[in-house]
Structures are given as C-alpha cells and as structure tokens.
Design a protein around this motif. Structure first.
Motif, short mmCIF file in Angstrom:
data_model
loop_
_atom_site.label_atom_id
_atom_site.label_comp_id
_atom_site.label_asym_id
_atom_site.label_seq_id
_atom_site.Cartn_x
_atom_site.Cartn_y
_atom_site.Cartn_z
N LEU A 26 0.85 -1.19 0.00
CA LEU A 26 0.00 0.00 0.00
C LEU A 26 0.88 1.23 0.00
CD1 LEU A 26 -3.02 1.13 0.61
CD2 LEU A 26 -2.19 1.34 2.96
N GLY A 27 0.38 2.32 -0.61
CA GLY A 27 1.10 3.59 -0.58
C GLY A 27 0.23 4.71 -0.06
N PHE A 28 0.87 5.73 0.51
CA PHE A 28 0.22 7.00 0.84
C PHE A 28 0.89 8.09 0.02
CE2 PHE A 28 -0.97 5.69 5.45
CZ PHE A 28 -2.22 5.26 5.03
N TRP A 29 0.08 8.98 -0.55
CA TRP A 29 0.57 10.12 -1.34
C TRP A 29 -0.17 11.35 -0.84
CZ3 TRP A 29 4.23 11.59 -4.69
CH2 TRP A 29 4.01 12.68 -5.53
N VAL A 30 0.57 12.38 -0.38
CA VAL A 30 -0.09 13.51 0.26
C VAL A 30 0.63 14.80 -0.11
CG1 VAL A 30 1.27 13.11 2.38
CG2 VAL A 30 -0.83 14.47 2.48
#
Length: 312
Positions: A254-258
């Motif tokens: 999973l990735g987070f992009w913010v």
C-alpha cells in the motif's frame, strides 16, 4: 563380496556425514525467509556490489551512483536501523527505508529521557538530539543552521517513535539526513496521523510478521518541489509512504501520497490518500520493493484492498 561390503560401508558413512551436517545446519544462523523472496526471478533488483544491504526488501531501486550515496545506520544489538539515499548536490534525502518487526519494536527508551542525558546535542537543542549525520561528509550534509528560523519543522522520515528500542537507535532518527523541511500543520497533522497508522499496523496482533517501509518527500522533479528554505534546502511539494507487509507466506502492499500543505487535515480519512504501489511509482519515479521476486512484486503492487489494511 568384499567389494559389496566396502560399498555399504562407504554409503553408510556418507549417510551419517550428511545427517550430521544437516543437524549442524539447524544450529547455524539462517537467512530470514523475508529476505529470500527477491532471490529468484527478479529482473529489476538492486546490485549489491557497491552497497551489500541494497538487496533488502525495504530498499527501492537506487537512482545512480555518481550523484547519490546510500547511508546505512545500525546498532550493535538490533542491526540495521534504517537506510537513506542522499542526493549530494541537493543536500537532501530521496527516501528513508526500514523494517518493523517484533524484535526492533520493543520500547526501552522514551524521548523525554533526553532531558536527563549528557548528550551534547540533546542539551544544545532542548533535549531533542538533532545533529548532522556523522556518516556524511561536511561538504554535502545538512546542519542545524540550515533549519534555524527557516519557518519549517525538522520533519522526521523514520519517526522517532518508530525507534524506541534503544537510546542509540532513537538518536540516529535525529540525524538531519533523516529529516525534511515540513510545515508545522503538516508535520503535526496528517503526516503524524499516517505515522500513527503505521504504528497501529505494527502493533495489531497477527497483522504482520515484518513491515517494510519506505518514506520521503519529492525532490527529483522541479514540478514536485514546493520551494527552498532561506539556506537552500529543498522543500518537497509531496510526501509519500510505501508499505509492504509480510505475514507468513502472504504479502500485501500500500502507498500513501499527500500534498505538503500548511493546513490541518487531521480529520481526513486516510483512505483518501491511499494508492497502489504502481500508482505511487508513477507519481514519484521511484521503483519500490524492487528486490521482491517479479511475480510477487507485480501482484502486490498493482492492486490494494483497503479492508485488508483496515482503512475502510
């Protein structure tokens, strides 16, 4: 007849030796199963010639050897603490990567303890031992002066709270190579919320055997740079987190992009920042978890199940 008896003796001796050899093998340190997934059928894995540790599963693909350098920080008791890829010209890190598992997730240290140490950096900086990375040459590293009166927090990439197993491991997270300029509302807001989620996964029973983590801010492309501090440090426009979870024989990613905003977004649901690793790679230009065997990598990086990550 003698020849037949001799053959039996030789065969018996060979069997006995093999049995003894296997018994001895059980006493030898074995390569962790979590590191074996990248050994077979992998076309994009890192070379380990220059950096032997670059074959670990938390490592993304290294960018280049001319301008970038890899620094690995370790402790005697817990082994590798975290690793970074450092851009020498920009004096900035591209990412920090590390592992989280039972042995290195013990809590033997508290940040408030810095008040009671004679550590010179802790005494100098109000009990937080921020300091230049001793493994980087003075000409390419960042210093405390680079952040003073900059208007930015010294934002941890490998969080201090992720490394409480020892004073030494915690101190290393305060090396400025593990730091990026962050607006306070971002650092103390949505970024902290994402970090807390990682620690929730790490402490949830039966959720993981090992978590492989890679985090950072965008510094490679001009369109993904928000600006520069008064001392010339790159301020990323976006920050990212990439997670690979191994539990038994199964993997998920999973990735987070913010976006790096000077706004309070702590009320946001984290699922709105969740992306597949394939999408995160497209956004960042970084090949995450390149040391996984291709069949596993291709499968886990193309899709995400928010329910598997308890983000629904």
């Amino acid at each position: 007849m003698k020849k037949f008896r001799l053959s039996l003796i030789v065969l018996a001796a060979a069997f006995t030796f093999a049995a003894c050899e296997n018994a001895d093998d059980d006493k030898l340190p074995k390569k962790p199963a979590t590191e074996e997934a990248g050994d077979i059928g992998n076309t994009n894995k890192n070379s380990t010639t220059a950096y032997p540790d670059a074959g670990r599963l938390e490592f993304p693909k290294l960018k280049d050897y001319a301008n970038n350098v890899v620094v690995v920080h370790s402790t005697e008791k817990y082994g590798i603490n975290f690793s970074i890829e450092w851009d020498k010209k920009k004096r900035a890190q591209r990412w920090t990567c590390y592992q989280m598992y039972d042995a290195n997730s013990t809590k033997n240290w508290n940040r408030s303890n810095w008040e009671y140490t004679d550590n010179p950096w802790a005494q100098l900086n109000q009990y937080d031992p921020f300091q230049p990375d001793p493994k980087l040459d003075e000409s390419i590293r960042t210093n405390l002066e680079d952040y003073r009166r900059s208007g930015y927090d010294r934002g941890h990439i490998c969080a201090s709270a992720d490394r409480l197993n020892s004073m030494e491991a915690n101190e290393q997270t305060f090396y400025l190579s593990n730091i990026q300029p962050q607006k306070n509302k971002f650092n103390a807001g949505i970024w902290a919320k994402m970090e807390n989620q990682l620690r929730t996964w790490n402490t949830t029973k039966n959720f993981r055997e090992t978590l492989y983590v890679c985090k950072g801010g965008t510094i490679d492309n001009a369109s993904q740079i928000q600006g520069y501090t008064s001392s010339g440090l790159v301020v990323p426009r976006y920050f990212f987190m990439a997670f690979l979870c191994k539990n038994g024989s199964t993997y998920k990613a999973l990735g987070f992009w913010v976006e790096h905003l000077d706004e309070n977004h702590t009320g946001d649901a984290l699922k709105q920042y969740a992306v597949s690793i394939d999408e995160l790679e497209s956004k960042t230009g970084i090949d995450f978890f390149c040391n996984l065997a291709d069949d596993i990598e291709n499968q886990v990086e193309k899709n995400i199940s928010l329910s598997d990550w308890k983000l629904q």
